[in-house]
Design an enzyme around this catalytic site. Structure first.
Site, PDB file in Angstrom:
ATOM      1  CE1 TYR A 128      40.121 -45.498  72.488  1.00 49.02           C
ATOM      2  CE2 TYR A 128      41.957 -47.091  71.749  1.00 49.02           C
ATOM      3  CZ  TYR A 128      41.089 -45.700  71.725  1.00 49.02           C
ATOM      4  OH  TYR A 128      40.978 -45.030  70.429  1.00 49.02           O
ATOM      5  NE  ARG A 177      43.967 -45.841  63.432  1.00 50.59           N
ATOM      6  CZ  ARG A 177      43.041 -44.849  63.541  1.00 50.59           C
ATOM      7  NH1 ARG A 177      41.981 -45.342  64.551  1.00 50.59           N
ATOM      8  NH2 ARG A 177      42.976 -43.804  62.988  1.00 50.59           N
ATOM      9  CG  HIS A 180      43.172 -42.028  66.905  1.00 49.46           C
ATOM     10  ND1 HIS A 180      43.687 -42.919  67.072  1.00 49.46           N
ATOM     11  CD2 HIS A 180      41.765 -42.263  67.463  1.00 49.46           C
ATOM     12  CE1 HIS A 180      43.081 -44.082  67.575  1.00 49.46           C
ATOM     13  NE2 HIS A 180      41.948 -43.716  67.821  1.00 49.46           N
ATOM     14  CG  HIS A 182      37.510 -42.019  68.442  1.00 51.42           C
ATOM     15  ND1 HIS A 182      37.209 -42.635  67.288  1.00 51.42           N
ATOM     16  CD2 HIS A 182      38.534 -42.841  69.273  1.00 51.42           C
ATOM     17  CE1 HIS A 182      38.284 -43.710  67.318  1.00 51.42           C
ATOM     18  NE2 HIS A 182      38.810 -43.358  68.430  1.00 51.42           N
TER      19      HIS A 182
END
Lengths: 262, 207
Positions: A128, A177, A180, A182
């Protein structure tokens, strides 16, 4: 685990027309808490200290909940829904180019028009762009990882991005995770406000994710999994995934009720 | 078998996670991407009403502040009218007030602030006067579905008759919804604490 099938999600295909909500007071349909994750879900450790122990106090919707912020195209920039271009410095980001598209509907099957959809994600390596993310996978200099769109008159939205990678996190010693994206969605009233996550069809990390498995209802979990949509892909450019989002339905509107009765 | 009742089901909520800022407040994540950004400042120089600052923290079950929480507020303008087409109440619209804002907590202190105006009183569907209040929505890592609460104002006599405050039993919990008025450097500041869990747990609503 089966991904959601588009034919079951899209009311244009399996239902001749949306259900007509009965006249009412403009309040939203009661939220079915049994399909949402509980506040206290010990497998997702962060929830233990961050979950209320008292019951929620149920509130009939008043004008405070039926209304919500209104956004327009002047709130957005022209590249806001294009994550391949909106942070490009000296080229395109690295990764699988994809289109994500779908409709924002309410529980009656009606499209929710002109509502704001925001989305954010890691890059292709699972990193990120956030000052608190210290994962060793590198930042992509051409990828920011966020975007936003307003739905059109039918509730349709789309954006372009690269498929995010999985990443490790400190829950169990070896928790990862699934890939994905968000999503944050507004709807027409503040009581419809929703944040969720979209997953990708076939990802083997889905059934072992401590966050995803907070959802008690298997069908509700499957509805967060976007199927590959070859029909919407662009040959020699991008694959596509389809993700429809359903917000709470509404018992007609305050305005209609007044003209009828008051 | 009766006819099937073909309502769709709401999409399930998931936590906003620790990096919610990337999508909703990118400047806090550490980068600049959008031409126009949403913020915790709800007022413009032309907005009508008394300027106030809402300032507070969200605490976990140990009393520690959440330093990665995101709050959104939604409120009426100074005339008690929401800037939304379905609010047909008598108060005047204020074109310089959307009524919505979002804020992330400070990464060190956990402090959350909004610069806004004090809302006017609302009349509910039953014709009752509702005390001025701000609707609050809370998301964060560890919060699986957004929490709804309200902030009322400590200097409002109307709180005693507010139909929502009066639903809160036991009555001792009502105080968890009241922000305390103070002044700092000539500015009005309402302080609040949201306790997610424990002895003084804030009242959260299923709206």
């Amino acid at each position: 685990m089966n991904a959601q099938a588009p034919a079951l999600q899209d009311p244009r295909l399996n239902r001749p027309e949306p259900l007509t909500p009965p006249l009412g007071d403009g309040g939203f349909f009661q939220r079915d808490r049994s399909i949402h994750p509980p506040a206290h879900a010990p497998g997702y450790k962060s929830s233990v200290l961050r979950s209320p122990r008292q019951s929620l106090l149920s509130l009939e919707n008043s004008v405070s909940e039926i209304t919500g912020p209104v956004f327009g195209h002047n709130d957005l920039g022209p590249l806001d829904n294009d994550l391949i271009r909106n942070y490009a410095k000296d080229g395109d980001p690295v990764g699988e180019r994809i289109i994500v598209h779908g409709r924002v509907l309410d529980e009656t099957g009606r499209g929710v028009p002109n509502t704001l959809v925001e989305f954010w994600q890691a890059n292709a390596g699972g990193r990120y762009r956030h000052k608190k993310d210290t994962y060793l996978a590198p930042i992509d200099p051409n990828f920011g990882g966020c975007g936003r769109a307003l739905t059109d008159d039918t509730g349709y939205y789309y954006f372009r991005t690269v498929k995010p990678g999985p990443y490790p996190w400190r829950n169990f010693v070896n928790s990862w995770r699934p890939a994905h994206i968000h999503f944050s969605v507004f709807g027409s009233g503040f009581a419809q406000r929703l944040i969720t996550q979209m997953y990708f069809e076939g990802d083997p990390l889905i059934p072992v994710c401590p966050i995803l498995t907070t959802i008690p209802d298997k069908d509700a979990l499957d509805r967060l999994v976007a199927p590959l949509d070859l029909n919407a892909s662009t040959p020699f450019d991008s694959l596509a995934y389809r993700f429809d989002i359903v917000l709470r339905g509404q018992r007609s509107t305050y305005f209609e009720n007044r003209t009828a009765g008051n | 078998m009766p006819q099937p009742l073909n309502y769709l089901k709401e999409t399930a909520s998931q936590t906003a996670g620790p990096y919610v800022h990337i999508g909703l407040i990118p400047a806090m994540a550490g980068f600049d991407i959008f031409e126009k950004n949403f913020s915790n400042v709800l007022v413009t120089p032309n907005t009508q009403g008394e300027r106030i600052t809402l300032e507070g923290k969200v605490l976990d079950g140990t009393g520690s502040p959440l330093r990665d929480v995101l709050l959104e507020i939604w409120q009426a303008n100074a005339s008690g009218r929401y800037n939304h087409p379905t609010d047909r109440s008598a108060g005047a619209l204020d074109g310089d007030f959307r009524g919505w804002g979002r804020a992330g907590s400070d990464f060190d202190s956990g402090l959350v602030t909004f610069d806004t105006i004090k809302p006017g009183a609302i009349i509910d569907k039953a014709g009752r006067k509702c005390a001025p209040h701000v609707n609050v929505w809370i998301v964060a890592r560890g919060i699986n579905i957004g929490l709804n609460t309200r902030l009322y104002f400590s200097d409002e006599a109307a709180n005693a008759a507010d139909p929502v405050l009066n639903l809160v039993e036991p009555a001792v919990r009502r105080k968890t919804l009241i922000a305390t008025r103070g002044e700092r450097a000539g500015k009005v500041v309402y302080s609040f604490t949201i306790n997610l869990q424990g002895a003084d747990e804030t009242v959260f609503f299923d709206v």
